[in-house]
Design an enzyme around this catalytic site. Sequence first.
Site, short mmCIF file in Angstrom:
data_model
loop_
_atom_site.label_atom_id
_atom_site.label_comp_id
_atom_site.label_asym_id
_atom_site.label_seq_id
_atom_site.Cartn_x
_atom_site.Cartn_y
_atom_site.Cartn_z
N LYS A 35 16.81 -93.28 12.26
CA LYS A 35 17.97 -92.77 11.32
C LYS A 35 19.02 -92.54 12.47
O LYS A 35 20.11 -92.59 11.52
CB LYS A 35 17.25 -91.12 11.19
N ASP A 36 18.86 -93.49 13.13
CA ASP A 36 20.81 -92.82 13.85
C ASP A 36 21.18 -94.22 13.82
O ASP A 36 22.49 -94.99 13.94
CB ASP A 36 20.33 -93.64 15.53
N ARG A 70 23.07 -82.82 5.52
CA ARG A 70 22.35 -82.79 5.52
C ARG A 70 21.27 -81.37 4.75
O ARG A 70 21.04 -80.92 4.17
CB ARG A 70 21.38 -83.62 5.35
N ARG A 71 20.80 -81.28 6.45
CA ARG A 71 19.79 -79.93 5.83
C ARG A 71 20.72 -78.59 5.56
O ARG A 71 20.20 -78.09 5.18
CB ARG A 71 20.23 -79.75 7.76
N ARG A 82 26.16 -78.75 18.60
CA ARG A 82 25.85 -80.76 19.70
C ARG A 82 25.82 -80.36 20.73
O ARG A 82 24.84 -79.42 21.55
CB ARG A 82 28.03 -81.06 19.54
N CYS A 119 25.77 -90.58 8.03
CA CYS A 119 24.86 -89.16 8.90
C CYS A 119 26.35 -87.60 8.04
O CYS A 119 25.79 -86.95 7.85
CB CYS A 119 24.89 -88.66 10.03
N ARG A 165 20.99 -77.47 23.30
CA ARG A 165 21.35 -77.04 22.26
C ARG A 165 20.21 -75.76 21.99
O ARG A 165 19.76 -74.51 21.66
CB ARG A 165 20.30 -78.57 20.93
N SER A 193 20.14 -89.66 27.01
CA SER A 193 19.72 -88.80 27.10
C SER A 193 18.06 -88.55 27.46
O SER A 193 17.68 -89.81 26.73
CB SER A 193 19.85 -88.29 25.12
N ASN A 201 22.25 -82.52 23.88
CA ASN A 201 20.87 -83.34 23.27
C ASN A 201 19.97 -82.04 23.13
O ASN A 201 20.34 -80.83 23.57
CB ASN A 201 21.26 -83.93 25.04
#
Length: 379
Positions: A130-131, A181-182, A199, A298, A205, A60, A201
């Site tokens: 985070k990934d 989470r958001r 979904r 996630c 979005r 990406s 990149n």
Amino acid sequence: MATHEQLPSTSSRTVIDPTVCEPTVSVQDKSSKDAAPSTALRRQEAILTTKKINIGTRRSALAVIQAENVEKALKKAHPEIEYEIHAMATMGDKNQTTPLHQFGAKSLWTHELEAQLLDGQLDIVVHCLKDMPTQLPPNCIIGCIMDREDPRDAVVMKKGSEYKTLADLPDGSVVGTSSVRRSAQIKVKYPTLKFKDVRGNLGTRLSKLDAEDGEYSCLVLAAAGLLRMDWGNRITQYLDSKTPGGGMLHAVGQGALAIEVREGDEKILDVLSDLVDESVTRAGTAERSLLRTLEGGCSVPIGVETRWIEKGKLLMKAIVVSLDGQEYVEAERLDEILNVKDADEFGWKLAQELVEKGAAKILEAINLNREVIEEGGGA
């Protein structure tokens, strides 16, 4: 939920989750005494024998920019070495339709890259921290955690929208996000908003958001990605705990770059040592320790926020939220964190506080391993 083999714990503490292992970060504590001259000499010799470093990344645009940032830092520290970036598609890149929480795999963004790392095609792999799964595959470690871009979540409104914040949106407005989470945290304060998975990149979005016939009123994204892509002007609201109308905690490791390496590759570790950000390493380790202890990924609404209050003093807030936003448990802790071991213990203690306040009930409802938590004595 974990897809990788779990490593045994070497800690003497009473654990909530028996899969907890020692910190995966292998970076040496820069606050310790300088290495002996003989060690420093061996380190320099190892660096001089490293001719080329192959850098792996997702393909990406954002991931490539992040890899290029790492390459620039490496060239500055070690201009004598040749570098080459290799971008590839991962499982998470190839499937752009399935909601993230339905994958059930923590290695969504890392597995294919790790395979090439282990067979020697790559020397390092650049990730968003985070990934990265909190349990890495055998023979893989985090060799370096670098500087951290703004870790907060941010709102991006549709182009031409009269609205700026979540509080401005009319009832029924559609918020685009692939993160439970958001969405769970937003539901706590704004129960009348609707949510739809988005979904692709970052550019894809944003295009979906701005389309004339698009159904999204706004997107909630990581500020770090927008800033690295030089799209910070699209941010209309930050969602940290101090921002009025925000009150959201970000993902574990959000905004930080991590470099994964083969365990025992001392030449590469020596090269990477110049890129280590000690404060980010300790904060990131604490966040990952909390997540690992709660066995979250996630697909689980666990948010954190870390901040250095003064030299050596770390404040961490954390939240566990039910998927519908109806129940949540919060906790925070302030401690002196002098090294990675302190950080790992710190995250574990805060996770235990969350469980004791009732997080286990919420975790059970979202199909996490209730038995593991109870066996640890923390329920």
